[in-house]
Design a protein around this motif. Structure first.
Motif, PDB file in Angstrom:
ATOM      1  N   GLY A 104      10.421 -41.385   0.588  1.00 18.44           N
ATOM      2  CA  GLY A 104       9.656 -41.110   1.873  1.00 18.44           C
ATOM      3  C   GLY A 104       8.423 -40.804   1.435  1.00 18.44           C
ATOM      4  N   MET A 105       7.776 -40.306   2.612  1.00 15.67           N
ATOM      5  CA  MET A 105       6.235 -40.214   2.720  1.00 15.67           C
ATOM      6  C   MET A 105       5.851 -38.487   2.453  1.00 15.67           C
ATOM      7  N   PRO A 106       4.989 -38.551   1.614  1.00 15.09           N
ATOM      8  CA  PRO A 106       4.227 -37.109   1.334  1.00 15.09           C
ATOM      9  C   PRO A 106       3.683 -36.812   2.710  1.00 15.09           C
ATOM     10  N   GLU A 107       3.364 -35.451   3.043  1.00 14.63           N
ATOM     11  CA  GLU A 107       2.831 -34.941   4.180  1.00 14.63           C
ATOM     12  C   GLU A 107       1.940 -33.852   3.804  1.00 14.63           C
ATOM     13  N   TYR A 108       0.869 -33.514   4.760  1.00 18.81           N
ATOM     14  CA  TYR A 108       0.104 -32.084   4.565  1.00 18.81           C
ATOM     15  C   TYR A 108       0.900 -31.380   5.475  1.00 18.81           C
ATOM     16  N   VAL A 109       1.000 -30.014   4.679  1.00 19.83           N
ATOM     17  CA  VAL A 109       1.613 -29.032   5.192  1.00 19.83           C
ATOM     18  C   VAL A 109       0.600 -27.656   5.228  1.00 19.83           C
ATOM     19  N   ASP A 110       0.414 -27.112   6.479  1.00 18.71           N
ATOM     20  CA  ASP A 110      -0.418 -25.818   6.398  1.00 18.71           C
ATOM     21  C   ASP A 110       0.285 -24.707   5.796  1.00 18.71           C
ATOM     22  N   VAL A 111      -0.553 -23.919   5.026  1.00 22.57           N
ATOM     23  CA  VAL A 111       0.126 -22.488   4.391  1.00 22.57           C
ATOM     24  C   VAL A 111      -0.360 -21.629   5.306  1.00 22.57           C
ATOM     25  N   VAL A 112       0.398 -20.865   5.857  1.00 21.41           N
ATOM     26  CA  VAL A 112       0.415 -19.589   6.357  1.00 21.41           C
ATOM     27  C   VAL A 112       1.232 -18.476   5.637  1.00 21.41           C
ATOM     28  N   PRO A 113       0.814 -17.637   5.019  1.00 22.99           N
ATOM     29  CA  PRO A 113       1.890 -16.895   4.214  1.00 22.99           C
ATOM     30  C   PRO A 113       2.465 -15.879   5.093  1.00 22.99           C
ATOM     31  N   GLY A 114       3.873 -15.920   4.816  1.00 26.02           N
ATOM     32  CA  GLY A 114       4.648 -15.120   5.740  1.00 26.02           C
ATOM     33  C   GLY A 114       4.488 -13.669   5.480  1.00 26.02           C
ATOM     34  N   GLU A 115       5.211 -12.649   6.141  1.00 22.44           N
ATOM     35  CA  GLU A 115       5.201 -11.301   6.213  1.00 22.44           C
ATOM     36  C   GLU A 115       5.820 -11.180   4.868  1.00 22.44           C
ATOM     37  N   GLY A 116       5.310 -10.287   3.860  1.00 25.48           N
ATOM     38  CA  GLY A 116       5.853 -10.008   2.422  1.00 25.48           C
ATOM     39  C   GLY A 116       6.229 -11.258   1.517  1.00 25.48           C
ATOM     40  N   ALA A 117       5.575 -12.316   1.830  1.00 28.04           N
ATOM     41  CA  ALA A 117       5.882 -13.533   1.016  1.00 28.04           C
ATOM     42  C   ALA A 117       5.015 -13.131  -0.406  1.00 28.04           C
ATOM     43  N   GLN A 118       5.633 -13.827  -1.553  1.00 26.17           N
ATOM     44  CA  GLN A 118       5.092 -13.630  -2.654  1.00 26.17           C
ATOM     45  C   GLN A 118       4.639 -14.795  -3.213  1.00 26.17           C
ATOM     46  N   ILE A 119       3.603 -15.004  -3.875  1.00 24.70           N
ATOM     47  CA  ILE A 119       3.329 -15.954  -4.721  1.00 24.70           C
ATOM     48  C   ILE A 119       4.360 -16.361  -5.751  1.00 24.70           C
ATOM     49  N   ALA A 120       4.650 -17.689  -5.933  1.00 24.37           N
ATOM     50  CA  ALA A 120       5.743 -18.424  -6.543  1.00 24.37           C
ATOM     51  C   ALA A 120       7.238 -17.997  -6.498  1.00 24.37           C
ATOM     52  N   TYR A 121       7.519 -17.377  -5.096  1.00 26.47           N
ATOM     53  CA  TYR A 121       8.815 -17.140  -4.795  1.00 26.47           C
ATOM     54  C   TYR A 121       9.044 -18.213  -3.323  1.00 26.47           C
ATOM     55  N   CYS A 122       8.832 -19.377  -3.624  1.00 28.68           N
ATOM     56  CA  CYS A 122       8.997 -20.147  -2.293  1.00 28.68           C
ATOM     57  C   CYS A 122      10.186 -20.206  -1.845  1.00 28.68           C
ATOM     58  N   PHE A 123      11.300 -20.294  -2.506  1.00 25.17           N
ATOM     59  CA  PHE A 123      12.767 -20.507  -2.012  1.00 25.17           C
ATOM     60  C   PHE A 123      13.114 -19.143  -1.306  1.00 25.17           C
ATOM     61  N   SER A 124      12.766 -17.840  -1.881  1.00 25.34           N
ATOM     62  CA  SER A 124      13.276 -16.834  -1.275  1.00 25.34           C
ATOM     63  C   SER A 124      12.204 -16.586   0.249  1.00 25.34           C
ATOM     64  N   ASN A 125      10.859 -16.798  -0.079  1.00 23.17           N
ATOM     65  CA  ASN A 125       9.965 -16.821   0.851  1.00 23.17           C
ATOM     66  C   ASN A 125      10.426 -17.543   2.255  1.00 23.17           C
ATOM     67  N   ALA A 126      10.779 -18.661   1.783  1.00 24.41           N
ATOM     68  CA  ALA A 126      11.305 -19.815   3.032  1.00 24.41           C
ATOM     69  C   ALA A 126      12.548 -19.304   3.482  1.00 24.41           C
ATOM     70  N   ALA A 127      13.563 -18.987   2.888  1.00 22.08           N
ATOM     71  CA  ALA A 127      14.730 -18.436   3.308  1.00 22.08           C
ATOM     72  C   ALA A 127      14.701 -17.213   4.228  1.00 22.08           C
TER      73      ALA A 127
END
Length: 178
Positions: free
Chosen positions: A23-46
């Protein structure tokens, strides 16, 4: 300086990504979610998907230290119903966009650690040696991070690390100097 979001998706970036997943990589904007924490991407996304809908997309953030090496870090972002991706996890150094390589086979499993992947840029022997030692160090240390494993480093593994670390740190300092 160190690793950061690649400025462009060039042939070297594509070659590295091809070693990780199709596959091809793509640029994705980062807009932190409410209560999201650094390094907790899996729980933040869920949590973002639970609140707002869409789905979790698994894959890899692609980092680059130009002229030195690439690094892929297991990561999760959100996929909106229209298919666009967005990252709700705040970045340690404040990046506002990432380079993301989707990998449907890299679903998060808390019992299976996926180590970062590294590749030296062509023509840089210092980076090549640094990457080789980084992989060797990670292989030793990651064995102690697996669930159900005693986290006390054995004297043998500590001796291996003690033998690697001085050269590894010297190489890093050399990479910093350029």
């Amino acid at each position: 300086m160190g690793t950061d979001t690649p400025e462009s998706i060039d042939a070297a970036a594509l070659a590295f990504c091809a070693t990780i997943a199709p596959g091809m990589p793509e640029y994705v904007d980062v807009v932190p979610g409410e209560g999201a924490q650094i390094a907790y991407c899996f729980s933040n996304a869920a949590e973002a998907v639970r609140r707002h809908g869409g789905s979790v997309a698994y894959g890899w953030i692609i980092w680059r230290w130009p002229g030195r090496y690439f690094e892929a870090e297991h990561h999760a972002v959100c996929r909106r119903s229209d298919g666009t991706l967005h990252d709700v996890t705040p970045m340690l150094y404040g990046q506002t966009r990432i380079l993301f390589l989707s990998d449907p086979g890299a679903v998060f499993d808390p019992t299976r650690f996926r180590p970062n992947r590294l590749m030296a840029e062509a023509g840089n022997p210092v980076a090549a040696e640094y990457v080789a030692l980084s992989i060797e160090r990670a292989d030793i240390l990651n064995a102690y991070g697996e669930p159900g494993v005693d986290h006390t480093i054995t004297p043998q593994d500590q001796a291996r690390l003690d033998a690697i670390n001085p050269r590894w740190m010297a190489l890093y300092r050399e990479l910093e100097r350029g």
